[in-house]
Design an enzyme around this catalytic site. Structure first.
Site, PDB file in Angstrom:
ATOM      1  N   ARG A   1       0.803  -1.227   0.000  1.00 52.85           N
ATOM      2  CA  ARG A   1       0.000   0.000   0.000  1.00 52.85           C
ATOM      3  C   ARG A   1       0.837   1.280   0.000  1.00 52.85           C
ATOM      4  O   ARG A   1       0.353   2.348   0.368  1.00 52.85           O
ATOM      5  CB  ARG A   1      -1.003   0.013   1.158  1.00 52.85           C
TER       6      ARG A   1
ATOM      7  N   LYS B   1       2.791  10.924 -11.423  1.00 52.00           N
ATOM      8  CA  LYS B   1       1.875  10.109 -12.213  1.00 52.00           C
ATOM      9  C   LYS B   1       2.580   8.805 -12.570  1.00 52.00           C
ATOM     10  O   LYS B   1       3.618   8.804 -13.215  1.00 52.00           O
ATOM     11  CB  LYS B   1       1.451  10.855 -13.493  1.00 52.00           C
TER      12      LYS B   1
ATOM     13  N   GLU C   1       8.469  16.962 -25.818  1.00 55.51           N
ATOM     14  CA  GLU C   1       7.844  17.404 -24.571  1.00 55.51           C
ATOM     15  C   GLU C   1       8.340  18.796 -24.169  1.00 55.51           C
ATOM     16  O   GLU C   1       7.596  19.585 -23.590  1.00 55.51           O
ATOM     17  CB  GLU C   1       8.113  16.398 -23.446  1.00 55.51           C
TER      18      GLU C   1
ATOM     19  N   LYS D   1       6.662  22.398 -14.628  1.00 54.18           N
ATOM     20  CA  LYS D   1       5.850  21.279 -14.145  1.00 54.18           C
ATOM     21  C   LYS D   1       5.695  21.335 -12.629  1.00 54.18           C
ATOM     22  O   LYS D   1       4.609  21.058 -12.104  1.00 54.18           O
ATOM     23  CB  LYS D   1       6.457  19.944 -14.568  1.00 54.18           C
TER      24      LYS D   1
ATOM     25  N   GLU E   1      -4.573  16.431 -11.147  1.00 51.73           N
ATOM     26  CA  GLU E   1      -5.002  16.685 -12.513  1.00 51.73           C
ATOM     27  C   GLU E   1      -6.511  16.911 -12.618  1.00 51.73           C
ATOM     28  O   GLU E   1      -7.195  16.377 -13.481  1.00 51.73           O
ATOM     29  CB  GLU E   1      -4.583  15.535 -13.443  1.00 51.73           C
TER      30      GLU E   1
ATOM     31  N   ARG F   1      -3.464  21.101 -14.442  1.00 52.11           N
ATOM     32  CA  ARG F   1      -2.441  20.114 -14.804  1.00 52.11           C
ATOM     33  C   ARG F   1      -2.779  19.399 -16.102  1.00 52.11           C
ATOM     34  O   ARG F   1      -1.890  18.931 -16.811  1.00 52.11           O
ATOM     35  CB  ARG F   1      -2.249  19.100 -13.669  1.00 52.11           C
TER      36      ARG F   1
ATOM     37  N   ASN G   1      -1.138  17.891 -20.997  1.00 55.27           N
ATOM     38  CA  ASN G   1      -1.432  16.815 -21.941  1.00 55.27           C
ATOM     39  C   ASN G   1      -1.694  17.341 -23.353  1.00 55.27           C
ATOM     40  O   ASN G   1      -2.278  16.623 -24.175  1.00 55.27           O
ATOM     41  CB  ASN G   1      -2.642  16.009 -21.455  1.00 55.27           C
TER      42      ASN G   1
ATOM     43  N   HIS H   1      -1.515  15.061 -26.356  1.00 59.14           N
ATOM     44  CA  HIS H   1      -1.470  13.691 -25.867  1.00 59.14           C
ATOM     45  C   HIS H   1      -2.718  12.880 -26.219  1.00 59.14           C
ATOM     46  O   HIS H   1      -2.624  11.672 -26.440  1.00 59.14           O
ATOM     47  CB  HIS H   1      -1.249  13.669 -24.350  1.00 59.14           C
TER      48      HIS H   1
ATOM     49  N   HIS I   1      -1.955   9.635 -27.989  1.00 55.85           N
ATOM     50  CA  HIS I   1      -2.254   8.322 -27.418  1.00 55.85           C
ATOM     51  C   HIS I   1      -3.039   7.453 -28.403  1.00 55.85           C
ATOM     52  O   HIS I   1      -2.904   6.224 -28.403  1.00 55.85           O
ATOM     53  CB  HIS I   1      -3.034   8.469 -26.106  1.00 55.85           C
TER      54      HIS I   1
ATOM     55  N   HIS J   1       6.716   7.744 -27.633  1.00 52.72           N
ATOM     56  CA  HIS J   1       5.723   8.654 -27.042  1.00 52.72           C
ATOM     57  C   HIS J   1       5.896  10.085 -27.560  1.00 52.72           C
ATOM     58  O   HIS J   1       4.928  10.732 -27.962  1.00 52.72           O
ATOM     59  CB  HIS J   1       5.848   8.621 -25.515  1.00 52.72           C
TER      60      HIS J   1
END
Length: 373
Positions: free
Chosen positions: A133, A155, A197, A239, A249, A253, A257, A260, A264, A277
């Site tokens: 955990r 993330k 990026e 960032k 997010e 935030r 993306n 993205h 994606h 990517h």
């Protein structure tokens, strides 16, 4: 001598604050000294006596032994070497990390160290978030893309056959060590993917940074570590500022993306790893820019400028042929979909990004059909 490139970069999060340390290695240093410095930098952030280094079979021959040997003087150190590639960012790889932890009877005092690019960082973070955990972990990003983006902000996760990064958790590292000397071993294609990026940050946040990039990209592509270090520092600061405002997010935030959602689609459709990517994000940013233009926000000249800077970084500006219905279906799995509506990050102008679902769906169809199968 290893010197800090930039001091004072701190990420503020709900759980804890942590530093981003950016270093540059003198070209005259021997490799053993170079890589042992990684251990010295991260030792203060290791809790307990147990350490599991997670890396891949590309990075391991370059940096693992010296890091492992030096840490072994003070800690119980074990290693998990995974295959390299986005296609291995899955549950099977996470299970390998769990297996290594369980076999060694490691407990909550363990520190996981992610030594590699964004795939290793995301998976190690997810394993750290979920093992018992939640346990301590440290990021040592060795690619430009992971240094400027994925290693910062917590993330973590893995891919699913129907969508990228759909399974994961927010779990912050104890520190991030970006050793610029690792970029010397980075393939040219991976370097370009990282630059995508960097360009993204300029497009969504700072037009003046884009101007700086246009002047400095040739030096960056030639592996000028001073220039690359400045770019990494700027992106990490952007960032860190965003994460402090919106760690989970829920708002601002999501602007990170940009490109993205389109990107994606490319990665998922083409098979993870076939498009890097950063390459998919580059083509995706062009599609997002084209939609922004159709809405009436970006000018023709701004779209041309975006394409030109991407091409200067040897990045693709045209996506592969994907059917419109297929693309829309894949977009429907995007994490920014809300109440069944696709929300996209678009540009009102260079340096001014917004997240919106208020666009004519026909315009999105036109952008997607431009390159449809």
């Amino acid at each position: 001598m290893v010197m800090p490139f930039h001091d004072g970069l701190i990420v503020h999060t709900q759980s804890h604050d942590y530093p981003i340390v950016i270093t540059e290695q003198s070209a005259t240093e021997q490799s053993a000294t170079e890589h042992s410095s990684m251990a010295k930098q991260i030792m203060p952030y290791i809790s307990g006596l147990q350490v599991l280094i997670v890396t891949n079979d590309t990075v391991a021959p370059l940096y693992l032994k010296a890091l492992e040997d030096e840490l072994a003087g003070q800690f119980v150190v074990k290693v998990c070497v995974l295959p390299d590639g986005e296609q291995y960012k899955n549950q099977a790889s996470i299970d390998q990390i769990y297996d290594a932890l369980m076999t060694e009877h490691f407990n909550r005092d363990v520190t996981l160290i992610a030594l590699g690019g964004g795939v290793i960082g995301d998976m190690t973070g997810f394993a750290a978030a979920s093992f018992m955990r939640g346990v301590n972990f440290i990021q040592i990003p060795t690619t430009l893309l992971s240094q400027v983006d994925s290693s910062v902000g917590g993330k973590t996760g893995i891919n699913h056959p129907q969508g990228k990064n759909m399974i994961g958790a927010f779990w912050q590292p104890q520190m991030v060590l970006a050793d610029m000397s690792t970029l010397k071993t980075l393939p040219a294609r991976e370097l370009s993917a990282g630059v995508a990026e960097i360009i993204k940050y300029a497009l969504i946040m700072d037009e003046a940074f884009l101007t700086w990039l246009e002047a400095n990209l040739p030096a960056m592509m030639a592996l000028d570590l001073a220039v690359l270090g400045e770019a990494v520092k700027r992106c990490c600061q952007y960032k860190a500022d965003v994460v402090a405002q919106d760690e989970r997010e829920s708002g601002v935030r999501a602007l990170l993306n940009f490109g993205h959602t389109f990107g994606h689609v490319i990665e998922t459709h083409e098979g993870y790893g076939n498009w890097l990517h950063g390459e998919a994000v580059a083509a995706g940013m062009v599609q997002a820019a084209e939609l922004s233009q159709k809405i009436g926000w970006l000018t023709d000249d701004e779209v041309v400028r975006i394409k030109r800077v991407l091409e200067l970084a040897n990045l693709p500006i045209t996506p592969p042929a994907i059917g419109v219905d297929t693309a829309l279906n894949l977009m429907g799995h995007d994490k920014k979909v809300k109440h069944g509506q696709i929300r996209l990050i678009l540009l009102k102008s260079i340096g001014d990004a917004v997240m919106t679902n208020e666009f004519d769906s026909q315009l999105l169809h036109e952008v997607l059909s431009k390159h449809s199968a």
